[in-house]
Design a protein around this motif. Sequence first.
Motif, mmCIF file in Angstrom:
data_model
loop_
_atom_site.group_PDB
_atom_site.id
_atom_site.type_symbol
_atom_site.label_atom_id
_atom_site.label_comp_id
_atom_site.label_asym_id
_atom_site.label_seq_id
_atom_site.Cartn_x
_atom_site.Cartn_y
_atom_site.Cartn_z
ATOM 1 N N VAL A 58 -69.249 75.510 6.145
ATOM 2 C CA VAL A 58 -69.769 75.199 4.825
ATOM 3 C C VAL A 58 -68.616 75.224 3.818
ATOM 4 N N LEU A 59 -68.490 74.158 3.028
ATOM 5 C CA LEU A 59 -67.488 74.100 1.974
ATOM 6 C C LEU A 59 -68.148 73.542 0.727
ATOM 7 N N LEU A 60 -68.242 74.365 -0.308
ATOM 8 C CA LEU A 60 -68.782 73.940 -1.590
ATOM 9 C C LEU A 60 -67.652 74.045 -2.615
ATOM 10 N N ARG A 61 -67.446 72.949 -3.357
ATOM 11 C CA ARG A 61 -66.270 72.855 -4.212
ATOM 12 C C ARG A 61 -66.575 73.173 -5.670
ATOM 13 N N CYS A 62 -65.646 73.890 -6.284
ATOM 14 C CA CYS A 62 -65.779 74.262 -7.693
ATOM 15 C C CYS A 62 -64.401 74.192 -8.339
ATOM 16 N N ASN A 63 -64.314 73.466 -9.448
ATOM 17 C CA ASN A 63 -63.109 73.443 -10.266
ATOM 18 C C ASN A 63 -63.456 73.917 -11.660
ATOM 19 N N TYR A 64 -62.514 74.538 -12.316
ATOM 20 C CA TYR A 64 -62.798 75.105 -13.631
ATOM 21 C C TYR A 64 -61.703 74.717 -14.617
ATOM 22 N N SER A 65 -62.041 74.883 -15.877
ATOM 23 C CA SER A 65 -61.074 74.729 -16.955
ATOM 24 C C SER A 65 -61.219 75.917 -17.894
ATOM 25 N N PHE A 93 -74.459 77.937 -7.322
ATOM 26 C CA PHE A 93 -73.876 77.713 -8.639
ATOM 27 C C PHE A 93 -72.562 78.450 -8.766
ATOM 28 N N CYS A 94 -71.559 77.757 -9.255
ATOM 29 C CA CYS A 94 -70.284 78.352 -9.632
ATOM 30 C C CYS A 94 -70.339 78.649 -11.126
ATOM 31 N N ALA A 95 -69.785 79.784 -11.540
ATOM 32 C CA ALA A 95 -69.848 80.157 -12.947
ATOM 33 C C ALA A 95 -68.520 80.767 -13.394
ATOM 34 N N LEU A 96 -68.265 80.626 -14.692
ATOM 35 C CA LEU A 96 -67.011 81.057 -15.309
ATOM 36 C C LEU A 96 -67.339 81.967 -16.476
ATOM 37 N N GLY A 97 -66.563 83.032 -16.648
ATOM 38 C CA GLY A 97 -66.775 83.893 -17.798
ATOM 39 C C GLY A 97 -65.682 84.928 -17.872
ATOM 40 N N GLN A 98 -65.745 85.757 -18.915
ATOM 41 C CA GLN A 98 -64.893 86.929 -18.996
ATOM 42 C C GLN A 98 -65.792 88.158 -18.976
ATOM 43 N N ALA A 99 -65.204 89.335 -18.918
ATOM 44 C CA ALA A 99 -65.982 90.566 -18.818
ATOM 45 C C ALA A 99 -66.952 90.687 -19.982
ATOM 46 N N SER A 157 -65.030 75.002 -18.948
ATOM 47 C CA SER A 157 -66.013 74.206 -18.214
ATOM 48 C C SER A 157 -65.904 74.481 -16.729
ATOM 49 N N VAL A 158 -66.981 74.130 -16.027
ATOM 50 C CA VAL A 158 -67.043 74.262 -14.581
ATOM 51 C C VAL A 158 -67.566 72.956 -14.011
ATOM 52 N N THR A 159 -66.890 72.464 -12.997
ATOM 53 C CA THR A 159 -67.315 71.243 -12.325
ATOM 54 C C THR A 159 -67.540 71.526 -10.847
ATOM 55 N N GLN A 160 -68.728 71.250 -10.385
ATOM 56 C CA GLN A 160 -69.024 71.370 -8.958
ATOM 57 C C GLN A 160 -69.052 69.969 -8.369
ATOM 58 N N LEU A 161 -68.212 69.750 -7.393
ATOM 59 C CA LEU A 161 -68.070 68.437 -6.782
ATOM 60 C C LEU A 161 -69.081 68.283 -5.664
ATOM 61 N N GLY A 162 -69.980 67.320 -5.846
ATOM 62 C CA GLY A 162 -71.020 67.101 -4.841
ATOM 63 C C GLY A 162 -72.284 67.834 -5.220
ATOM 64 N N SER A 164 -58.781 78.366 -20.871
ATOM 65 C CA SER A 164 -57.531 78.626 -21.583
ATOM 66 C C SER A 164 -57.094 80.087 -21.437
ATOM 67 N N VAL A 165 -57.966 80.917 -20.877
ATOM 68 C CA VAL A 165 -57.648 82.329 -20.649
ATOM 69 C C VAL A 165 -57.904 82.635 -19.183
ATOM 70 N N PRO A 166 -57.303 83.706 -18.668
ATOM 71 C CA PRO A 166 -57.553 84.051 -17.256
ATOM 72 C C PRO A 166 -59.044 84.176 -16.996
ATOM 73 N N PRO A 167 -59.537 83.434 -16.028
ATOM 74 C CA PRO A 167 -60.995 83.390 -15.830
ATOM 75 C C PRO A 167 -61.511 84.472 -14.891
ATOM 76 N N TYR A 168 -62.757 84.857 -15.107
ATOM 77 C CA TYR A 168 -63.533 85.527 -14.085
ATOM 78 C C TYR A 168 -64.420 84.433 -13.484
ATOM 79 N N LEU A 169 -64.500 84.385 -12.172
ATOM 80 C CA LEU A 169 -65.248 83.328 -11.508
ATOM 81 C C LEU A 169 -66.287 83.930 -10.573
ATOM 82 N N PHE A 170 -67.424 83.271 -10.492
ATOM 83 C CA PHE A 170 -68.560 83.787 -9.739
ATOM 84 C C PHE A 170 -69.196 82.656 -8.940
ATOM 85 N N TRP A 171 -69.793 83.030 -7.823
ATOM 86 C CA TRP A 171 -70.715 82.152 -7.109
ATOM 87 C C TRP A 171 -72.060 82.861 -7.018
ATOM 88 N N TYR A 172 -73.106 82.122 -7.407
ATOM 89 C CA TYR A 172 -74.476 82.610 -7.313
ATOM 90 C C TYR A 172 -75.265 81.681 -6.389
#
Lengths: 112, 112
Positions: free
Chosen positions: B19-26, B90-96, B3-8, B28-36
């Motif tokens: 500018v500070l935009l917050r993103c927390n993730y959950s 948008f913050c996003a989470l995925g693997q290759a 999951s991905v949680t954007q605060l605010g 179980s495997v090493p994440p790839y993380l993106f900002w769009y």
Amino acid sequence: DTGVSQDPRHKITKRGQNVTFRCDPISEHNRLYWYRQTLGQGPEFLTYFQNEAQLEKSRLLSDRFSAERPKGSFSTLEIQRTEQGDSAMYLCASSSQVGEQFFGPGTRLTVL
Amino acid sequence: AQSVTQLGSHVSVSEGALVLLRCNYSSSVPPYLFWYVQYPNQGLQLLLKYTTGATLVKGINGFEAEFKKSETSFHLTKPSAHMSDAAEYFCALGQAGTALIFGKGTTLSVSS
């Protein structure tokens, strides 16, 4: 190459009608993804293809939705018997096997 | 589950401010993380990505983000906001090569 293209950009339809959207990915990309984005939300995954094979479908993809990528190039997303809840932006993205996803401009569907 | 949680959902800054935009993730495997970034009625444009290696990632338009595993965070920053930065992020989470999981987005407003 001009990036990912989608057609049409806007579609207004009446409830119960069928609609079809087209996505043309970046030519050298073998993966193609469909997402849906409703107002105030992030995109939600619907389905994706590697070449012509549909590898994964989300539970969001009800029986009324079908996607194809017949020759591993462009893809179509069809919605049958549209409902007002189908109103959303439908986004297509493409990527190489392990690269980042590049998004098209989206098709905005309005169901009256 | 991932999951991905954007605060605010909405952040307002003055032109020239940080500018500070917050993103927390959950994950179980090493994440790839993106900002769009998404401008009105357009698709998503990739700002930056973290896959492996250096935890401070620089992107386009002066944005950067830092991957902090201990805090499960990937916050987006820019030292000095411009009017043209006003958009949805948008913050996003995925693997290759997999589908992305997006947060709900943060609308950035910039005032003069």
